[in-house]
Design an enzyme around this catalytic site. Structure first.
Site, PDB file in Angstrom:
ATOM      1  N   THR A  66       0.841  -1.204   0.000  1.00 15.75           N
ATOM      2  CA  THR A  66       0.000   0.000   0.000  1.00 15.75           C
ATOM      3  C   THR A  66       0.872   1.249   0.000  1.00 15.75           C
ATOM      4  O   THR A  66       0.648   2.186  -0.783  1.00 15.75           O
ATOM      5  CB  THR A  66      -0.919  -0.011   1.241  1.00 15.75           C
ATOM      6  N   ASN A 111      -5.295  -9.213  -8.018  1.00 15.56           N
ATOM      7  CA  ASN A 111      -5.443  -9.988  -6.791  1.00 15.56           C
ATOM      8  C   ASN A 111      -6.742 -10.778  -6.714  1.00 15.56           C
ATOM      9  O   ASN A 111      -6.839 -11.718  -5.951  1.00 15.56           O
ATOM     10  CB  ASN A 111      -5.333  -9.074  -5.558  1.00 15.56           C
ATOM     11  N   GLN A 119       1.060  -9.035  -6.450  1.00 12.87           N
ATOM     12  CA  GLN A 119       0.587 -10.418  -6.616  1.00 12.87           C
ATOM     13  C   GLN A 119       1.462 -11.207  -7.582  1.00 12.87           C
ATOM     14  O   GLN A 119       1.450 -12.438  -7.574  1.00 12.87           O
ATOM     15  CB  GLN A 119      -0.868 -10.433  -7.102  1.00 12.87           C
ATOM     16  N   SER A 122       5.303  -6.376  -2.004  1.00 18.06           N
ATOM     17  CA  SER A 122       4.936  -6.479  -0.587  1.00 18.06           C
ATOM     18  C   SER A 122       5.503  -7.767  -0.003  1.00 18.06           C
ATOM     19  O   SER A 122       5.400  -8.832  -0.621  1.00 18.06           O
ATOM     20  CB  SER A 122       3.410  -6.491  -0.480  1.00 18.06           C
ATOM     21  N   CYS A 131      -8.582  -7.250   0.908  1.00 19.08           N
ATOM     22  CA  CYS A 131      -7.946  -5.962   1.188  1.00 19.08           C
ATOM     23  C   CYS A 131      -8.928  -4.825   1.435  1.00 19.08           C
ATOM     24  O   CYS A 131      -8.568  -3.815   2.004  1.00 19.08           O
ATOM     25  CB  CYS A 131      -7.003  -5.601   0.052  1.00 19.08           C
TER      26      CYS A 131
HETATM   27  N1  PLP Z   1      -1.582  -4.371  -4.256  1.00 20.73           N
HETATM   28  C1  PLP Z   1      -2.140  -5.579  -4.453  1.00 20.73           C
HETATM   29  C2  PLP Z   1      -2.370  -6.065  -5.843  1.00 20.73           C
HETATM   30  C3  PLP Z   1      -2.488  -6.378  -3.361  1.00 20.73           C
HETATM   31  O1  PLP Z   1      -3.055  -7.574  -3.573  1.00 20.73           O
HETATM   32  C4  PLP Z   1      -2.257  -5.878  -2.055  1.00 20.73           C
HETATM   33  C5  PLP Z   1      -2.672  -6.669  -0.874  1.00 20.73           C
HETATM   34  O2  PLP Z   1      -3.367  -7.648  -0.960  1.00 20.73           O
HETATM   35  C6  PLP Z   1      -1.651  -4.623  -1.910  1.00 20.73           C
HETATM   36  C7  PLP Z   1      -1.340  -3.893  -3.032  1.00 20.73           C
HETATM   37  C8  PLP Z   1      -1.371  -4.041  -0.561  1.00 20.73           C
HETATM   38  O3  PLP Z   1      -0.223  -4.631  -0.002  1.00 20.73           O
HETATM   39  P1  PLP Z   1       0.014  -4.518   1.583  1.00 20.73           P
HETATM   40  O4  PLP Z   1      -0.919  -5.493   2.216  1.00 20.73           O
HETATM   41  O5  PLP Z   1       1.468  -4.929   1.753  1.00 20.73           O
HETATM   42  O6  PLP Z   1      -0.204  -3.120   1.973  1.00 20.73           O
END
Ligand code: PLP
Length: 427
Positions: free
Chosen positions: A70, A149, A177, A197, A370
């Protein structure tokens, strides 16, 4: 317990935890401190940075450690947009993660940026001609995710980046992902920035990276002591960075074999589920074998009708779909993440199915994990043309490298049982 929610998160690998342990205990220095403990922490951080750079094929100075996907998305999008006073326009897609969509929305609401949201087809793919048509002289940034995702669709990011380069528009991709499943070579992808991530890869939650090409200036999102070359202030999460680097290297070391093996298991699982529950719709791209596409397409209209929908799915006699939720093109298979199997089960509710499966010890997800507490239909499923009633029946199964054929066979059988139980209750 059978865990099929790896797209939501993964456990920390033991080897990863072991590499982190010293930096959480005896070797606990602050990398900015000018004494032996601090210098040791700095060496560990530099080592982690070099390791990430060697996996991604970028320079160590391109690696910015963050708190996760994020934050990486926020930094890439706000950082590039706010650093370019000339540009006023951002291109993104309809199926991005909230971290991207909300960052873009912030720039629109607070800073007056114009935004073009590219549509997707029935399998979730963006048409490169739509991107070409959206690029403008004042486009500041294009941000399009590598792999989705929810439905697992994989975009041709290298082709998009090449087009953006022709227009001198920087391109960011959310590769959260994709990591551990698809190639991440920075030069081959050709993007200017890429988000990752840790917790999707066997590293802890709360650590990630943003790779930013060369000396591109990013307006920081977090201000403070100027760590990470001024791009991301805050005392570095040394243990997290060390763990992230090790997890990424481990994930890359067997990626190809693991991805092939997992895709085969996934294909058999999808075929099994669609045979047991013919009303189910496979969402996202079709499989390599074509399995699921024809079947799911042929029953899609029935499924939509069962859900009381206005008919979400158009099918022709061959069971193929047009601009509809179910991809019927077997050749599109590389366009699906190897570990993703996502379905809609018309006439049920995703949440009820999740409860039933949970009772049988199966952990999976109703759409994306999420969007906290949201019971709105998934924007991704709506964007691929699924009717909102049918979208509420979505369940995502995301495999890990450790998932076995036996587990998947149990899950397919439990899906059939859960489906029948929920249908019986709702009829
Ligand atoms: N982007 C995608 C495609 C995700 O699937 C996710 C979390 O599932 C994120 C960003 C966010 O990552 P984080 O959980 O490390 O903040």
């Amino acid at each position: 317990m059978i865990f099929l929610d790896s797209a939501a998160t993964t456990p920390v690998r033991r080897e990863v935890l072991e590499t982190m342990w010293p930096y959480l205990t005896g070797d606990f220095g602050n990398p900015s401190s000018h004494h032996e403990l601090g210098e040791s922490a700095k060496r560990a951080l530099d080592g982690a940075r070099k390791s990430v750079a060697s996996v991604i094929g970028c320079r160590a100075s391109d690696v910015v450690f963050t708190s996760g996907g994020t934050e990486s998305d926020n930094l890439a999008i706000k950082g590039v947009a706010l650093a370019e006073p000339g540009g006023r326009h951002i291109i993104t897609s309809a199926i991005e993660h909230e971290a991207v969509l909300e960052s873009v929305d912030f720039l629109k609401r607070i800073h007056g940026f114009e935004v073009t949201v590219l549509p997707v087809d029935g399998s979730g793919l963006i048409d490169i001609e739509d991107l070409r048509g959206a690029l403008r002289p004042n486009t500041t940034l294009c941000t399009i995710m590598y792999a989705n995702n929810e439905v697992g669709v994989v975009q041709p990011i290298a082709a998009f980046a090449e087009l953006c380069r022709q227009y001198s528009v920087p391109m960011h991709t959310d590769a959260v992902q994709a990591a551990g499943w698809l190639p991440l070579d920075f030069a081959e992808l050709g993007v200017d920035a890429l988000s990752l991530s840790g917790h999707k890869l066997g590293a802890p939650k709360g650590v990630g990276v943003l790779i930013v090409k060369g000396r591109r200036y990013l307006e920081p999102v977090i201000h403070g002591g100027g760590q990470e070359r001024g791009k991301r202030s805050g005392t570095e999460n040394v243990a997290g960075a060390v763990g992230f680097a090790h997890a990424l290297a481990l994930a890359e070391s067997d990626r190809r074999d693991r991805a092939e093996r997992t895709a085969r298991l996934r294909d058999d699982f999808v075929t099994d589920v669609l045979a047991r529950v013919p009303e189910a719709i496979l969402t996202g791209p079709a499989l390599a074998s074509g399995a699921g596409a024809g079947l799911a397409g042929a029953v899609g209209a029935l499924g939509a009708a069962l859900a009381g929908a206005d008919t979400a799915v158009d099918t022709n006699a061959a069971g193929e779909t047009g601009a509809t939720p179910v991809a019927a093109n077997a050749a599109s298979s590389p366009q699906r993440l190897p570990n993703n199997a996502s379905f809609c089960f018309p006439g049920t509710s995703g949440e009820s199915l999740l409860l039933e499966l949970g009772r049988a010890g199966i952990i999976c997800s109703a759409g994306s994990a999420c969007a906290v507490g949201s019971d709105e239909a998934s924007h991704v499923l709506l964007a691929i043309g699924i009717d909102s009633a049918v979208a509420q029946t979505a369940v995502r199964f995301s495999l890990s490298g450790e998932t076995t054929a036996e587990e998947l066979s149990t899950v397919a059988s439990e899906i059939e049982t859960a489906y029948r139980a929920v249908r019986a209750l709702s009829s």
